[in-house]
Design an enzyme around this catalytic site. Structure first.
Site, PDB file in Angstrom:
ATOM      1  CG  HIS A   1      40.852  42.594  54.150  1.00 26.56           C
ATOM      2  ND1 HIS A   1      41.566  43.711  53.764  1.00 26.56           N
ATOM      3  CD2 HIS A   1      40.000  42.321  53.126  1.00 26.56           C
ATOM      4  CE1 HIS A   1      41.173  44.096  52.569  1.00 26.56           C
ATOM      5  NE2 HIS A   1      40.216  43.278  52.156  1.00 26.56           N
TER       6      HIS A   1
ATOM      7  CB  CYS B   1      37.117  42.480  51.096  1.00 20.37           C
ATOM      8  SG  CYS B   1      37.261  40.753  50.570  1.00 20.37           S
TER       9      CYS B   1
END
Length: 413
Positions: free
Chosen positions: A372, A388
């Site tokens: 992301h 992440c």
């Protein structure tokens, strides 16, 4: 006549009873003999033929220190060989060892309690909840990518400098294919160590050339193809056929994102896939490879390289994934619970989220990971996320546009 018959019958009855008694006696003697023989046969004997006596009759129990006789153990308390005894002593009896207990002398003094070491004091200024952009307790002191040092031989340096100059000049002249070729020469040089400073500079030139060529919608015949639209075709069908995305087809051909009409006979430029992604934790780089065999391409070709940020405390796992879904303007589901909407300053996901699903047989559940954007570009190349992979918003938008769902993602050390 009746009397004669009566006497005859009476005499026969006496003989019959005598025979029955004889037979019963014989049967009793036979059964008694067989029983005696069977008992004699079943009694265990020693090697010399004598019967073995009951060992319990000769067993002497050792008295405890207090003079009391220890009662025999209940049935079922004897541990099986190799198992823990029922008294919780933690000792393990090996097969073949004697089961006799050794008496323990009672000294009359209480057992000494084991000493428990006191835990080390925690510094009063230890950070339990890190401030934004600052390392947590346990994070590496030096939080930066691995950049190996390299010494370019003197006889190789001139050719590398020439390729660097050529790539930069071609980019300035918008000759993107030539710029990409010059950068590729540097990356393939045996004297350039992967992920070194020279390698990163060449990778940046390669990325800029390929993405500029994509945005300029140049028909690079070596890697692109032209598809004339036929009846019954759609953007989604073409994207699935060529391993690309609807966004990539529209962007490459200058078609507005909200225009879903395909004009029959239109010649579309398509950059075919498939694609694959490799995330390298040490160098903190994401490599995008084109796996098309267009124009005789025999191996996967490095297309672009991006800087990334990773999870703190090694939370980013080294494993195999695929992109399971792609989200624009994502909400964030906080590990502490609750949903933080897109646009909230506390939402760290940026504008795009590529959700990852594990493949193969991982040794632990790998859920909730993704690629992301970020609210702060200073997070990139650092270890600050919950696991992440963070990218600059412009970079993750490029990835969102080019790679389709089910693209493999390999995270390596």
């Amino acid at each position: 006549m009746a009397r004669i018959d009566y006497e005859f019958d009476h005499a026969g009855e006496g003989k019959s009873r005598t025979g029955i008694y004889v037979r019963l006696i014989v049967i009793f003697l036979v059964v008694a003999g067989l029983t005696a023989g069977l008992i004699y046969y079943l009694i265990p004997k020693s090697d010399d033929g004598s019967a073995v006596s009951d060992p319990a009759a000769h067993e002497t129990q050792l008295p405890s220190a207090g003079g009391e006789t220890e009662p025999p153990s209940e049935a079922g308390e004897t541990p099986a060989p190799g198992n823990r005894p029922p008294d919780g002593s933690g000792e393990t009896q090996l097969p073949g060892e004697a089961e006799a207990e050794t008496p323990i002398e009672n000294t009359g003094t209480a057992e000494e309690e084991p000493k428990v070491e006191e835990p080390l004091p925690v510094p009063a200024d230890a950070t339990q909840t890190p401030e934004k952009g600052k390392p947590w307790v346990g994070d590496p002191i030096i939080d930066r990518p691995d950049v190996p040092q390299t010494e370019i031989p003197a006889d190789v340096r001139p050719s590398l400098d020439a390729d660097f100059n050529r790539a930069e000049k071609s980019l300035a002249e918008k000759n993107y294919p030539d710029a990409a070729a010059a950068a590729g020469n540097i990356l393939s040089s045996p004297s350039v160590i992967p992920f070194s400073t020279e390698w990163r500079q060449a990778a940046a030139l390669l990325t800029e050339a390929n993405l500029a060529s994509f945005d300029a919608r140049e028909n690079i015949e070596k890697y692109m193809l032209v598809h004339p639209v036929k009846p019954g075709e759609s953007y989604s069908a073409l994207a699935a056929k060529y391993g690309t995305t609807i966004e990539a087809i529209k962007r490459l051909n200058g078609i507005p994102a909200d225009n879903n009409v395909l004009r029959l006979g239109r010649r579309l430029l398509i950059y075919p896939g498939p694609w694959r992604i490799v995330v390298r934790k040490g160098p903190r780089l994401l490599e995008l490879y084109n796996c098309s065999r267009q124009a005789g391409q025999s191996s996967d070709r490095l297309y672009a390289v991006f800087d990334v940020g990773l999870g703190r405390l090694g939370k980013t796992p080294a494993a195999s994934f695929v992109i399971s879904s792609k989200l624009r303007n994502p909400d964030w589901y906080s590990p502490e619970g609750g949903v933080i909407k897109y646009g909230d300053p506390e939402n760290p996901l940026g504008n795009y989220f590529l959700k990852l699903a594990p493949t193969g047989s991982p040794d632990r559940p790998l859920l909730g990971y993704g690629i992301h954007g970020t609210q702060d570009d200073s997070d990139i190349t650092r270890s600050l996320s919950n696991g992440c992979i963070r990218m600059r918003n412009a970079d993750v938008e490029t990835l969102y546009t080019i790679v389709p769902g089910r693209t493999p993602v390999e995270i390596v050390e």
